[in-house]
Design a protein around this motif. Structure first.
Motif, PDB file in Angstrom:
ATOM      1  N   SER A 574       0.835  -1.210   0.000  1.00  0.00           N
ATOM      2  CA  SER A 574       0.000   0.000   0.000  1.00  0.00           C
ATOM      3  C   SER A 574       0.865   1.253   0.000  1.00  0.00           C
ATOM      4  CB  SER A 574      -0.917  -0.004   1.230  1.00  0.00           C
ATOM      5  OG  SER A 574      -1.751  -1.138   1.237  1.00  0.00           O
ATOM      6  N   THR A 575       1.912   1.204   0.827  1.00  0.00           N
ATOM      7  CA  THR A 575       2.807   2.369   0.903  1.00  0.00           C
ATOM      8  C   THR A 575       3.519   2.578  -0.430  1.00  0.00           C
ATOM      9  OG1 THR A 575       3.125   1.947   3.270  1.00  0.00           O
ATOM     10  CG2 THR A 575       4.742   3.365   2.166  1.00  0.00           C
ATOM     11  N   LEU A 576       3.930   1.471  -1.044  1.00  0.00           N
ATOM     12  CA  LEU A 576       4.594   1.578  -2.354  1.00  0.00           C
ATOM     13  C   LEU A 576       3.665   2.177  -3.387  1.00  0.00           C
ATOM     14  CD1 LEU A 576       7.015   0.956  -4.175  1.00  0.00           C
ATOM     15  CD2 LEU A 576       6.057  -1.340  -4.521  1.00  0.00           C
ATOM     16  N   LEU A 577       2.394   1.712  -3.383  1.00  0.00           N
ATOM     17  CA  LEU A 577       1.435   2.269  -4.341  1.00  0.00           C
ATOM     18  C   LEU A 577       1.223   3.752  -4.096  1.00  0.00           C
ATOM     19  CD1 LEU A 577      -0.677   1.971  -6.600  1.00  0.00           C
ATOM     20  CD2 LEU A 577      -2.338   1.295  -4.831  1.00  0.00           C
ATOM     21  N   ARG A 634     -12.656   3.506   6.443  1.00  0.00           N
ATOM     22  CA  ARG A 634     -12.144   2.416   5.611  1.00  0.00           C
ATOM     23  C   ARG A 634     -12.971   2.171   4.358  1.00  0.00           C
ATOM     24  NH1 ARG A 634     -12.619  -3.232   8.872  1.00  0.00           N
ATOM     25  NH2 ARG A 634     -11.049  -2.184  10.153  1.00  0.00           N
ATOM     26  N   GLN A 635     -14.266   2.107   4.456  1.00  0.00           N
ATOM     27  CA  GLN A 635     -15.092   1.808   3.286  1.00  0.00           C
ATOM     28  C   GLN A 635     -15.468   3.074   2.524  1.00  0.00           C
ATOM     29  OE1 GLN A 635     -15.764  -1.038   2.074  1.00  0.00           O
ATOM     30  NE2 GLN A 635     -15.850  -2.611   3.661  1.00  0.00           N
ATOM     31  N   ALA A 636     -15.886   4.092   3.282  1.00  0.00           N
ATOM     32  CA  ALA A 636     -16.391   5.306   2.619  1.00  0.00           C
ATOM     33  C   ALA A 636     -15.296   6.037   1.852  1.00  0.00           C
ATOM     34  CB  ALA A 636     -17.022   6.224   3.667  1.00  0.00           C
ATOM     35  N   LEU A 637     -14.105   6.143   2.453  1.00  0.00           N
ATOM     36  CA  LEU A 637     -13.007   6.862   1.785  1.00  0.00           C
ATOM     37  C   LEU A 637     -12.580   6.137   0.519  1.00  0.00           C
ATOM     38  CD1 LEU A 637     -11.007   9.185   1.831  1.00  0.00           C
ATOM     39  CD2 LEU A 637      -9.505   7.794   3.275  1.00  0.00           C
ATOM     40  N   PHE A 638     -12.496   4.824   0.582  1.00  0.00           N
ATOM     41  CA  PHE A 638     -12.135   4.071  -0.616  1.00  0.00           C
ATOM     42  C   PHE A 638     -13.205   4.220  -1.694  1.00  0.00           C
ATOM     43  CE2 PHE A 638     -12.612   0.275  -3.200  1.00  0.00           C
ATOM     44  CZ  PHE A 638     -11.347   0.129  -3.733  1.00  0.00           C
ATOM     45  N   SER A 639     -14.463   4.069  -1.276  1.00  0.00           N
ATOM     46  CA  SER A 639     -15.551   4.143  -2.251  1.00  0.00           C
ATOM     47  C   SER A 639     -15.602   5.511  -2.914  1.00  0.00           C
ATOM     48  CB  SER A 639     -16.881   3.837  -1.553  1.00  0.00           C
ATOM     49  OG  SER A 639     -17.954   3.919  -2.455  1.00  0.00           O
ATOM     50  N   LEU A 640     -15.433   6.590  -2.137  1.00  0.00           N
ATOM     51  CA  LEU A 640     -15.485   7.938  -2.702  1.00  0.00           C
ATOM     52  C   LEU A 640     -14.285   8.198  -3.612  1.00  0.00           C
ATOM     53  CD1 LEU A 640     -16.858  10.694  -2.801  1.00  0.00           C
ATOM     54  CD2 LEU A 640     -15.550  11.348  -0.761  1.00  0.00           C
ATOM     55  N   GLY A 641     -13.099   7.784  -3.174  1.00  0.00           N
ATOM     56  CA  GLY A 641     -11.907   8.003  -3.995  1.00  0.00           C
ATOM     57  C   GLY A 641     -12.004   7.257  -5.320  1.00  0.00           C
ATOM     58  N   PHE A 642     -12.417   6.013  -5.271  1.00  0.00           N
ATOM     59  CA  PHE A 642     -12.516   5.236  -6.502  1.00  0.00           C
ATOM     60  C   PHE A 642     -13.622   5.773  -7.399  1.00  0.00           C
ATOM     61  CE2 PHE A 642     -13.373   1.130  -8.810  1.00  0.00           C
ATOM     62  CZ  PHE A 642     -12.155   1.108  -9.478  1.00  0.00           C
ATOM     63  N   ALA A 643     -14.698   6.284  -6.797  1.00  0.00           N
ATOM     64  CA  ALA A 643     -15.789   6.862  -7.596  1.00  0.00           C
ATOM     65  C   ALA A 643     -15.320   8.108  -8.337  1.00  0.00           C
ATOM     66  CB  ALA A 643     -16.979   7.182  -6.684  1.00  0.00           C
ATOM     67  N   VAL A 793      -8.389  -6.220   1.815  1.00  0.00           N
ATOM     68  CA  VAL A 793      -7.356  -5.215   1.532  1.00  0.00           C
ATOM     69  C   VAL A 793      -6.646  -5.535   0.220  1.00  0.00           C
ATOM     70  CG1 VAL A 793      -5.172  -4.223   2.329  1.00  0.00           C
ATOM     71  CG2 VAL A 793      -7.030  -4.642   3.951  1.00  0.00           C
ATOM     72  N   LEU A 794      -6.363  -6.808  -0.008  1.00  0.00           N
ATOM     73  CA  LEU A 794      -5.670  -7.213  -1.226  1.00  0.00           C
ATOM     74  C   LEU A 794      -6.504  -6.904  -2.467  1.00  0.00           C
ATOM     75  CD1 LEU A 794      -3.217  -8.626  -2.481  1.00  0.00           C
ATOM     76  CD2 LEU A 794      -4.426 -10.806  -2.189  1.00  0.00           C
ATOM     77  N   VAL A 795      -7.814  -7.125  -2.384  1.00  0.00           N
ATOM     78  CA  VAL A 795      -8.703  -6.832  -3.517  1.00  0.00           C
ATOM     79  C   VAL A 795      -8.722  -5.338  -3.808  1.00  0.00           C
ATOM     80  CG1 VAL A 795     -11.125  -6.809  -4.213  1.00  0.00           C
ATOM     81  CG2 VAL A 795     -10.135  -8.889  -3.247  1.00  0.00           C
ATOM     82  N   ARG A 796      -8.804  -4.531  -2.782  1.00  0.00           N
ATOM     83  CA  ARG A 796      -8.822  -3.075  -2.975  1.00  0.00           C
ATOM     84  C   ARG A 796      -7.474  -2.595  -3.525  1.00  0.00           C
ATOM     85  NH1 ARG A 796     -13.276  -1.057   0.035  1.00  0.00           N
ATOM     86  NH2 ARG A 796     -14.246  -2.760   1.218  1.00  0.00           N
ATOM     87  N   LEU A 797      -6.423  -3.187  -2.986  1.00  0.00           N
ATOM     88  CA  LEU A 797      -5.093  -2.814  -3.485  1.00  0.00           C
ATOM     89  C   LEU A 797      -4.955  -3.195  -4.955  1.00  0.00           C
ATOM     90  CD1 LEU A 797      -2.339  -1.684  -2.641  1.00  0.00           C
ATOM     91  CD2 LEU A 797      -1.656  -4.000  -2.006  1.00  0.00           C
ATOM     92  N   THR A 798      -5.474  -4.350  -5.327  1.00  0.00           N
ATOM     93  CA  THR A 798      -5.424  -4.795  -6.728  1.00  0.00           C
ATOM     94  C   THR A 798      -6.237  -3.856  -7.610  1.00  0.00           C
ATOM     95  OG1 THR A 798      -5.225  -7.081  -5.993  1.00  0.00           O
ATOM     96  CG2 THR A 798      -5.920  -6.720  -8.265  1.00  0.00           C
ATOM     97  N   THR A 799      -7.410  -3.457  -7.125  1.00  0.00           N
ATOM     98  CA  THR A 799      -8.264  -2.544  -7.890  1.00  0.00           C
ATOM     99  C   THR A 799      -7.573  -1.211  -8.128  1.00  0.00           C
ATOM    100  OG1 THR A 799     -10.259  -3.580  -7.022  1.00  0.00           O
ATOM    101  CG2 THR A 799     -10.474  -1.340  -7.870  1.00  0.00           C
ATOM    102  N   LEU A 800      -6.999  -0.653  -7.069  1.00  0.00           N
ATOM    103  CA  LEU A 800      -6.325   0.644  -7.205  1.00  0.00           C
ATOM    104  C   LEU A 800      -5.071   0.537  -8.080  1.00  0.00           C
ATOM    105  CD1 LEU A 800      -6.632   1.810  -3.487  1.00  0.00           C
ATOM    106  CD2 LEU A 800      -7.912   2.702  -5.446  1.00  0.00           C
ATOM    107  N   SER A 801      -4.309  -0.548  -7.851  1.00  0.00           N
ATOM    108  CA  SER A 801      -3.086  -0.740  -8.651  1.00  0.00           C
ATOM    109  C   SER A 801      -3.438  -0.931 -10.116  1.00  0.00           C
ATOM    110  CB  SER A 801      -2.308  -1.951  -8.135  1.00  0.00           C
ATOM    111  OG  SER A 801      -1.970  -1.792  -6.785  1.00  0.00           O
ATOM    112  N   GLY A 802      -4.473  -1.755 -10.370  1.00  0.00           N
ATOM    113  CA  GLY A 802      -4.871  -1.993 -11.751  1.00  0.00           C
ATOM    114  C   GLY A 802      -5.357  -0.732 -12.425  1.00  0.00           C
TER     115      GLY A 802
END
Length: 841
Positions: A574-577, A634-643, A793-802
């Motif tokens: 996560s830090t690397l990303l 954890r959920q809301a920040l990810f969902s808003l950022g990805f949206a 966490v791994l799924v979210r990291l994969t989504t953001l990395s992808g």
């Protein structure tokens, strides 16, 4: 009512008395009567029971050959001795002498006859029914005896209307404690109520809960069996088999054979025999005949230390015999008194005198032949019963002492009515050889019991006193080391239908007996650590137990801790990303005016990179123990950022399509889009809508830290409460719609110039997003363990990395590695080539 009963009894007595008293001028033995100021009647079985069916009411002649009863003889002598001792005393009844009339009661008819004689008047020898029975004065003031419940019930029923005190020395049945039926009955032997209590305590002491119960015909055995069954059942003991020995039972007859066979079939180790001595002898002869061995026999007091039973041939092989017996108390001087009586020249029986009434049951020819070397041995059983007779006579004497006011050193003389004496006997409270004698309201005496065990280790039979039972409160004391158990291992035998369950297993009753059960392991989450409990106990909320557990264990608290290896790996990724995203933003800022950055969206790229950085920062809130803040983020920040990222990606793809495809075909739409800043307006509206959804989610379905107990019995899962909320579903649906929109717009631009064609990379990143989330929800359905948060966490990291890789990496590559492609000429050549291809088609 009392007068009516008396008239009915008088009518019956006049009929039976005319037959019974027709035997005048018969013989009598010396020692059966003694003149005195006040007479007591004594009823004793000097001869064995006369069991014969008769066709007419005749008084049984007791003095028959080979029927002498040594036990009854000792009790007979105990009463004579007691009265002689009292008459020789100057303290108890000074200037008053007691006399007696003793009777041999070998049968019911002889018992009735003796009772009638006791009720007869001094002068006439007849019974007169008077209008006022309180003034009735029979020739005896009290009756001592008889020796068994059947006879005592009859005698008590006859004496009660006249309130003549009846003090029994061996009738122990609880039925005689009913004062409404037998108001004049008292006894110096404890009631069977207490004997039953002691027997049940003895069974409980050794854990014998599966027993057989045998009683003798008659009130003593049948009522004793009934009381024992009721109390034992209430205390958790099961009666596997119950039987009554018939009155006319014979050794080897069909009824006894059937009883013994049934006893053998039920296979109970412990058998309680609540029987009189006569029928107990028949029963044990049948037991020996059937070779029924290896049992524990619990004896009632009537036969527990009786040599009459111990002499049954072969009885030493039946097993272990424990019993309840009256406490052994000697009558000082009785043995010497009997020896003196045997040595006295008694002469032949004398005939009754003219004009007197003489009972045929005041005769004992065997007694005349006794000598100092030839007389019945005074054993423990007889001595114990003799002490009861001794107590009974002294109780009557103390009642007379109070009634005649003998405290001044001389007793007043005068008529004594039975009811007056009865009142005084109920009040007596005196010491007799350091033992207190007193009666309760039911006329019962409270006396301790001895617990005995038969012993065949020597040449002859004997018994050991292994304990005692005391009252107020009831307590059983045993010295178990004195018991010699049958069998080679000398261990306490077990008598259960089913062995106790192991700890962690509960009982499921099989059949109609609660003692017969199956052992079933306790369900998970429950425990059982005591074999006497039947219901598994639930564990506490913070505890768990596997199936069949005998205790509960603390639950393990599960969270994705900071120090775990997988956490360290995810944190590093996560830090690397995040560093890569920030580095990309700096790179784009440095090359902001280059064609690659402008074609990627220019300033819009920073919003996209910022949203990806925000989504990456949300991953840190998944580690460690959840708090209110981390659950909100954890959920809301990810969902808003990805949206926001998807909104920018969608509008970027859509804008390229408009420029290259619809600017000339639909110029009005294109000019309106440009004039009204369509791209920015779409991003603002889309982001605002998703922000509203997230705020609504946090306000209405607020994610909070929770301890989840249902998923795993041994674990407590620390998590947030957002997974199943409606807000989560709305936000996730919004992201899915934006993903589909971005994919569609990117696909529409698949024919754009190569520098602007992002369809392949965006398609790859969005496809990776879809596959990741499908994988996650599949995992949720098959795995709910500790590392589910790590998978999330791994799924979210994969989504953001992808997403980052699909859109920004190709551009970073051009900026860093192919600067020759990052110029205006290259982009113009690419556009011209696209225009030429479009014109040719």
């Amino acid at each position: 009512m009392l007068l009516l009963i008396a008239h009915l009894i008088g009518l019956q007595l006049s009929i039976s008395g005319s037959l019974a008293l027709s035997c005048h001028r018969t013989e009598s033995s010396p020692g059966f009567s003694l003149p005195g100021d006040y007479l007591l009647a004594g009823l004793f079985s000097l001869h064995s029971d006369y069991l014969q069916v008769r066709s007419q009411p005749q008084v049984t002649f007791c003095d028959r050959p080979d029927s002498f009863n040594g036990h009854g003889y000792h009790l007979f002598q105990a009463m004579r001795f007691s009265i002689e001792e009292i008459n020789n005393s100057t303290a108890l009844l000074p200037n008053i002498t007691l006399g007696y009339e003793l009777y041999d009661v070998c049968s019911e008819s002889s018992n009735v006859y003796a009772t009638l004689q006791a009720l007869s008047l001094w002068d006439t020898g007849h019974i007169e029914v008077q209008e006022n029975l309180y003034n009735y004065s029979p020739k005896v003031v009290a009756v001592i005896g008889p020796d068994n419940t059947n006879h005592a019930v009859t005698t008590a029923a006859l004496l009660s209307p006249f309130l003549v005190p009846l003090v029994s020395y061996e009738a122990s049945s609880t039925i005689l404690s009913a004062k409404r039926q037998y108001p004049s009955f008292l006894r110096t032997i404890p009631s069977d109520k207490y004997q039953v209590e002691v027997m049940v305590l003895l069974l409980q002491k050794f854990g014998w809960v599966w027993i057989s119960l045998v009683g003798s015909y008659g009130d003593y055995g049948q009522l004793g069996v009934q009381a024992l069954e009721e109390l034992a059942t209430r205390r958790g003991i099961c009666i596997a088999f119950k039987a009554i020995i018939p009155f006319l039972a014979k050794v080897g007859d069909k009824s006894m054979q059937a009883m013994i066979d049934h006893l053998d079939q039920v296979r109970t180790t412990v058998i309680v025999v609540f029987s009189n001595r006569h029928l107990a002898a028949v029963f044990f002869k049948s037991v020996v005949l059937a070779n029924l061995n290896g049992k524990v026999w619990i004896a009632s007091e009537d036969w527990a230390i009786s040599t009459h039973i111990a002499r049954v041939p072969g009885i030493q092989g039946i097993g272990t015999v424990l019993g309840v017996a009256i406490q052994q108390r000697p009558v000082p001087g009785l043995k010497e008194f009997e020896q003196a009586y045997a040595q006295v020249e008694k002469g032949a029986p004398r005939p009754c005198s003219e004009g007197s009434w003489c009972s045929s049951n005041q005769l004992c020819r065997d007694c005349h032949a006794f000598s100092a070397h030839h007389m019945p041995a005074l054993g423990n059983f007889s001595m114990s019963a003799a002490y009861n007779v001794y107590q009974a006579v002294y109780a009557v004497a103390h009642g007379l002492h109070q009634l005649l006011r003998c405290t001044s050193g001389a007793c007043s003389r005068g008529p004594v009515y039975p009811w007056q004496l009865l009142e005084q006997i109920h009040k007596v409270n005196f010491l007799l050889h350091e033992e207190t004698v007193t009666f309760d309201d039911n006329g019962d005496i409270l006396s301790d019991y001895a617990i005995i065990a038969w012993d065949w280790s020597g040449l002859t039979w004997t018994f050991s006193n292994i304990g005692s039972a005391t009252w107020s409160p009831i307590r059983l004391s045993l010295n178990e080391t004195k018991i010699k158990w049958h069998g080679n291992n000398s261990q306490v035998p077990t008598s259960v239908c089913t062995m106790d369950c192991l700890e962690g297993h509960h009982r499921v009753v099989v059949g109609s007996y609660h003692c017969c059960f199956e052992c079933v392991p306790c369900d998970a989450g429950t425990f059982l650590n005591r074999s006497d409990l039947h219901v598994c106990q639930p564990c506490g909320k913070e505890e768990w137990a596997p199936e069949g557990s005998q205790t509960c264990f603390p639950r393990t608290v599960v969270l994705l801790a900071w120090h775990e290896p997988i956490t360290c790996v995810l944190l590093a990724a996560s830090t690397l990303l995040l560093l890569v995203v920030v580095g990309t933003a700096m790179l784009f800022a440095w090359h902001l005016h280059t064609p690659v950055v402008r074609s990627a969206g220019g300033g819009l790229c920073f919003l996209m990179l910022g949203s990806l950085a925000g989504g990456t920062c949300s991953l840190y809130s998944f580690f460690g123990e959840p708090t209110v803040l981390t659950c909100l983020l954890r959920q809301a920040l990810f969902s808003l950022g990805f949206a926001i990222f998807l909104s920018c990606l969608t509008v970027r793809s859509f804008q390229l399509v408009i420029i290259f495809k619809f600017s000339t075909k639909v110029p009005t739409f294109y000019h309106a889009w440009v004039k009204n800043h369509g791209a920015g307006l779409f991003v603002v509206i889309s982001s605002a809508l998703h922000t509203f959804i997230c705020v609504l989610w946090l306000a209405v379905w607020t994610p909070l830290p929770t301890r989840e107990y249902q998923r795993f019995p041994e674990l407590v899962m620390l998590e947030c409460t957002e997974d199943s909320s409606m807000g989560f579903r709305l936000a996730f649906t919004s992201n899915v719609l934006l993903s589909v929109s971005a994919f569609t717009c990117s696909y529409l631009g698949k024919e754009l110039p190569e520098n602007y064609n992002e369809a392949k990379c965006v398609t790859f990143s969005l496809l990776l997003n879809f596959v990741s989330w499908i994988t996650f929800f599949t995992m949720v359905n098959i795995y709910q363990g500790k590392y589910l948060t790590a998978v999330d966490v791994l799924v979210r990291l994969t989504t953001l990395s992808g997403s980052f890789s699909g859109y920004f990496l190709p551009k970073c590559y051009v900026i860093l590695c192919r600067s020759d492609l990052n110029n205006t000429e290259h982009f113009q050549a690419s556009i011209q080539d696209y225009t030429r291809r479009c014109s040719s088609t």
